[in-house]
Design a protein around this motif. Sequence first.
Motif, PDB file in Angstrom:
ATOM      1  N   ALA A 169     -24.196  21.517  98.744  1.00 22.35           N
ATOM      2  CA  ALA A 169     -24.437  20.334  97.908  1.00 22.35           C
ATOM      3  C   ALA A 169     -23.249  20.004  97.016  1.00 22.35           C
ATOM      4  CB  ALA A 169     -25.680  20.540  97.051  1.00 22.35           C
ATOM      5  N   ALA A 170     -22.133  20.725  97.168  1.00 24.54           N
ATOM      6  CA  ALA A 170     -20.903  20.452  96.428  1.00 24.54           C
ATOM      7  C   ALA A 170     -21.104  20.576  94.921  1.00 24.54           C
ATOM      8  CB  ALA A 170     -20.366  19.060  96.774  1.00 24.54           C
ATOM      9  N   VAL A 171     -21.770  21.657  94.501  1.00 24.94           N
ATOM     10  CA  VAL A 171     -21.978  21.921  93.075  1.00 24.94           C
ATOM     11  C   VAL A 171     -21.433  23.314  92.787  1.00 24.94           C
ATOM     12  CG1 VAL A 171     -23.641  22.077  91.185  1.00 24.94           C
ATOM     13  CG2 VAL A 171     -24.059  20.500  93.085  1.00 24.94           C
ATOM     14  N   ASP A 172     -20.187  23.384  92.313  1.00 25.50           N
ATOM     15  CA  ASP A 172     -19.566  24.692  92.138  1.00 25.50           C
ATOM     16  C   ASP A 172     -20.215  25.514  91.034  1.00 25.50           C
ATOM     17  OD1 ASP A 172     -18.664  23.204  90.036  1.00 25.50           O
ATOM     18  OD2 ASP A 172     -16.535  23.378  90.515  1.00 25.50           O
ATOM     19  N   ALA A 173     -20.899  24.861  90.077  1.00 26.72           N
ATOM     20  CA  ALA A 173     -21.577  25.613  89.019  1.00 26.72           C
ATOM     21  C   ALA A 173     -22.643  26.534  89.611  1.00 26.72           C
ATOM     22  CB  ALA A 173     -22.208  24.666  88.001  1.00 26.72           C
ATOM     23  N   LEU A 174     -23.278  26.117  90.716  1.00 30.57           N
ATOM     24  CA  LEU A 174     -24.268  26.966  91.368  1.00 30.57           C
ATOM     25  C   LEU A 174     -23.603  28.181  92.018  1.00 30.57           C
ATOM     26  CD1 LEU A 174     -26.625  24.355  93.078  1.00 30.57           C
ATOM     27  CD2 LEU A 174     -26.962  25.571  90.926  1.00 30.57           C
ATOM     28  N   VAL A 175     -22.411  27.988  92.568  1.00 30.21           N
ATOM     29  CA  VAL A 175     -21.681  29.115  93.154  1.00 30.21           C
ATOM     30  C   VAL A 175     -21.287  30.106  92.065  1.00 30.21           C
ATOM     31  CG1 VAL A 175     -19.664  29.799  94.505  1.00 30.21           C
ATOM     32  CG2 VAL A 175     -20.825  27.649  95.010  1.00 30.21           C
ATOM     33  N   PHE A 176     -20.832  29.583  90.918  1.00 28.19           N
ATOM     34  CA  PHE A 176     -20.462  30.466  89.810  1.00 28.19           C
ATOM     35  C   PHE A 176     -21.687  31.225  89.292  1.00 28.19           C
ATOM     36  CE2 PHE A 176     -17.157  26.967  88.821  1.00 28.19           C
ATOM     37  CZ  PHE A 176     -16.382  27.392  89.885  1.00 28.19           C
ATOM     38  N   LEU A 181     -10.764  11.556  90.465  1.00 24.50           N
ATOM     39  CA  LEU A 181     -11.750  10.924  91.337  1.00 24.50           C
ATOM     40  C   LEU A 181     -12.002  11.777  92.578  1.00 24.50           C
ATOM     41  CD1 LEU A 181     -13.456   8.318  91.795  1.00 24.50           C
ATOM     42  CD2 LEU A 181     -11.480   7.402  93.034  1.00 24.50           C
ATOM     43  N   GLY A 182     -10.938  12.355  93.140  1.00 25.29           N
ATOM     44  CA  GLY A 182     -11.078  13.260  94.276  1.00 25.29           C
ATOM     45  C   GLY A 182     -11.456  12.588  95.580  1.00 25.29           C
ATOM     46  N   TYR A 240     -15.582   9.633 100.543  1.00 24.25           N
ATOM     47  CA  TYR A 240     -15.223  11.035 100.743  1.00 24.25           C
ATOM     48  C   TYR A 240     -15.438  11.397 102.211  1.00 24.25           C
ATOM     49  CZ  TYR A 240     -15.735  11.008  95.688  1.00 24.25           C
ATOM     50  OH  TYR A 240     -15.615  10.685  94.346  1.00 24.25           O
ATOM     51  N   ASP A 241     -14.364  11.843 102.898  1.00 21.11           N
ATOM     52  CA  ASP A 241     -14.512  12.323 104.277  1.00 21.11           C
ATOM     53  C   ASP A 241     -15.458  13.508 104.324  1.00 21.11           C
ATOM     54  OD1 ASP A 241     -12.784  10.422 105.282  1.00 21.11           O
ATOM     55  OD2 ASP A 241     -11.016  11.710 105.133  1.00 21.11           O
ATOM     56  N   TYR A 242     -15.345  14.377 103.362  1.00 19.33           N
ATOM     57  CA  TYR A 242     -16.277  15.481 103.191  1.00 19.33           C
ATOM     58  C   TYR A 242     -16.356  15.791 101.702  1.00 19.33           C
ATOM     59  CZ  TYR A 242     -12.052  18.358 102.831  1.00 19.33           C
ATOM     60  OH  TYR A 242     -10.852  18.870 102.443  1.00 19.33           O
ATOM     61  N   GLN A 243     -17.500  16.275 101.278  1.00 21.71           N
ATOM     62  CA  GLN A 243     -17.715  16.547  99.859  1.00 21.71           C
ATOM     63  C   GLN A 243     -17.889  18.043  99.650  1.00 21.71           C
ATOM     64  OE1 GLN A 243     -20.317  13.441  97.837  1.00 21.71           O
ATOM     65  NE2 GLN A 243     -20.789  12.973  99.971  1.00 21.71           N
ATOM     66  N   GLU A 244     -17.267  18.511  98.614  1.00 21.91           N
ATOM     67  CA  GLU A 244     -17.328  19.906  98.233  1.00 21.91           C
ATOM     68  C   GLU A 244     -17.175  19.962  96.721  1.00 21.91           C
ATOM     69  OE1 GLU A 244     -14.152  21.863 100.208  1.00 21.91           O
ATOM     70  OE2 GLU A 244     -12.571  20.698  99.221  1.00 21.91           O
ATOM     71  N   PRO A 245     -17.400  21.122  96.100  1.00 25.37           N
ATOM     72  CA  PRO A 245     -17.226  21.205  94.651  1.00 25.37           C
ATOM     73  C   PRO A 245     -15.866  20.680  94.225  1.00 25.37           C
ATOM     74  CG  PRO A 245     -18.268  23.201  95.456  1.00 25.37           C
ATOM     75  CD  PRO A 245     -17.922  22.392  96.672  1.00 25.37           C
ATOM     76  N   GLN A 246     -15.844  19.904  93.172  1.00 27.96           N
ATOM     77  CA  GLN A 246     -14.659  19.291  92.573  1.00 27.96           C
ATOM     78  C   GLN A 246     -14.247  17.996  93.261  1.00 27.96           C
ATOM     79  OE1 GLN A 246     -13.222  20.422  89.682  1.00 27.96           O
ATOM     80  NE2 GLN A 246     -14.868  21.920  89.690  1.00 27.96           N
ATOM     81  N   ARG A 247     -14.844  17.644  94.383  1.00 28.02           N
ATOM     82  CA  ARG A 247     -14.523  16.358  95.022  1.00 28.02           C
ATOM     83  C   ARG A 247     -15.781  15.820  95.709  1.00 28.02           C
ATOM     84  NH1 ARG A 247     -13.288  16.105 100.173  1.00 28.02           N
ATOM     85  NH2 ARG A 247     -11.678  14.545  99.809  1.00 28.02           N
ATOM     86  N   THR A 255     -20.831  15.819 105.508  1.00 23.53           N
ATOM     87  CA  THR A 255     -20.956  15.683 104.050  1.00 23.53           C
ATOM     88  C   THR A 255     -20.211  14.445 103.567  1.00 23.53           C
ATOM     89  OG1 THR A 255     -19.013  17.085 103.664  1.00 23.53           O
ATOM     90  CG2 THR A 255     -21.162  18.182 103.710  1.00 23.53           C
ATOM     91  N   ASP A 256     -19.915  13.534 104.499  1.00 27.38           N
ATOM     92  CA  ASP A 256     -19.209  12.312 104.117  1.00 27.38           C
ATOM     93  C   ASP A 256     -20.134  11.397 103.326  1.00 27.38           C
ATOM     94  OD1 ASP A 256     -20.401  10.195 106.265  1.00 27.38           O
ATOM     95  OD2 ASP A 256     -20.130  12.161 107.186  1.00 27.38           O
ATOM     96  N   GLY A 257     -19.553  10.430 102.637  1.00 27.37           N
ATOM     97  CA  GLY A 257     -20.369   9.473 101.899  1.00 27.37           C
ATOM     98  C   GLY A 257     -19.577   8.723 100.854  1.00 27.37           C
TER      99      GLY A 257
END
Length: 502
Positions: free
Chosen positions: A83-90, A348-349, A374-381, A461-463
């Motif tokens: 889901a591109a939420v790095d806070a969850l990974v941390f 903006l990323g 976004y071609d693909y979405q990940e944490p920070q972009r 994960t594009d969008g």
Amino acid sequence: MSSIIAFISFSAAWVLLYLDSFPPLIRRWNNEDYSYCWLVVPLALYIAWQRRDMLPPIKVPSVKSGYLALFFSALLFFLGKSAAVDALVFASMWFSILAVFLMIYGWKSMKAMFFPFVVLAFAVPPPPFINRLLTFKLRLLSSDISVRIMQLVDIPVYREGNVIDLGMIQLHVVDACSGLRYVFPTILLGLLMGYWFNTRTWQRVTVLLATIPTAIATNALRIAIVGFLARNVSVETAQNFFHDASGLIIYLISIVVLVALSLLLNLFSSDVTDRPPERVGFIPTEKKSGAIHVIIAAIVLAGTFWAHGEYLSGRSIPDRKDFDSFPLQFNGYSGEREFFEEEILESLGADDYLSGRFVDEKTGREILVLVSWYDYQEPQRAAHNPVSCLLGGGGWALSGTEDLPPNPSSGRDFKIRRMLLEKPGYRLLAVYWFQQRGRVMTNEYLNKAYLALDSMLAHRTDGGLVRVEMLLENGETVEEGQKILDRFIRDFSTLLNPYIPD
């Protein structure tokens, strides 16, 4: 020997799983808003060392609780990555360490180590949008108090939202408000002050509750000092104070205030204080070793790493047109494209974007547009709720927000989110929607849920995120302005399909 093998196995699996998460975590720690995180891990280890003698003499592993925390950490890892939420990974990192502690020492030992784990949790930076939304209202309140202080000492001042106008100098409190940058470290400081200087629960809670008012009050004092310097010394001195050392000075004042409060509260305690827990020496034992469970935990983490590579890699990026070919004239609208500076682009990323001003050739109304892809979405972009961005500067205050259902009569056949922002003399009508993989949504959390689902099932994960804004004229109602935006959205959205593919 088994304990050493378990430690090495888990450490290797832990590093392997989170290796690619270390760079974004370090970048967040290097951000001025989260630089306090560098001190958190040493602090947590120091407090744990202080409390080591409070551990029970015999280890009683809590295996079920340990596995529950371990699998929850794996779930957070998957959700954060997909889901591109790095806070969850941390947060997953924190829970995995908690899991191993429970597998080795158990809940009986958690009484001694609970507070170090609470301190360690501050090493997990919250999502940036939470920080911005949380501190925005605090900054407005701090700005209002500072203006009242300056008016009290006959300093002429005018405030528009978070912009303070002193005549000879303007202070953009949101963009450079380093005083309220210390909200989270001040909360941590309150926890530590209560732990070190107070013994009763009510005292520690009082100190903790005092952290936010202290941050607001000291920052208001900081801004008032800037106003005094600008009027009575020089504008250059005021600017240097505001941008350079003032944040650190004010934080030091916060420390003094909280320490003084902690010591003052001790005066209201009775002579009979809470006795600290009896300390007994920690006697290691292999009678109930959790080594085998730690090795299994290492296997689970390694399995999570494999599953991540198997189900979340190999992104599929659909074919699309670049926004360079987007038409700037259509159906009576004439547009002019704008381009961001490198710093804004990095924030903006996005892989592609369209920013521009479109004018209705008949009425002359100007409409601002920003579409990020976004071609693909990940944490920070990743596409995110634009509320925090709109509130990030310029003195705007959010006066209302709501979801608008589809409006077939105007030609808009999908839901949008409307926001009304105001500052003295101006009203801005803004709408946005997430347009991602054939879905149009306004709820950021639902968008994240579909992002995680599509990431695992479709490897996509594009969008994109679409934002449309317009200033309302004097006497114009929100509904009248919405009709103008709906007509524009009807024509504009039909052009987006080749640029934001289903």
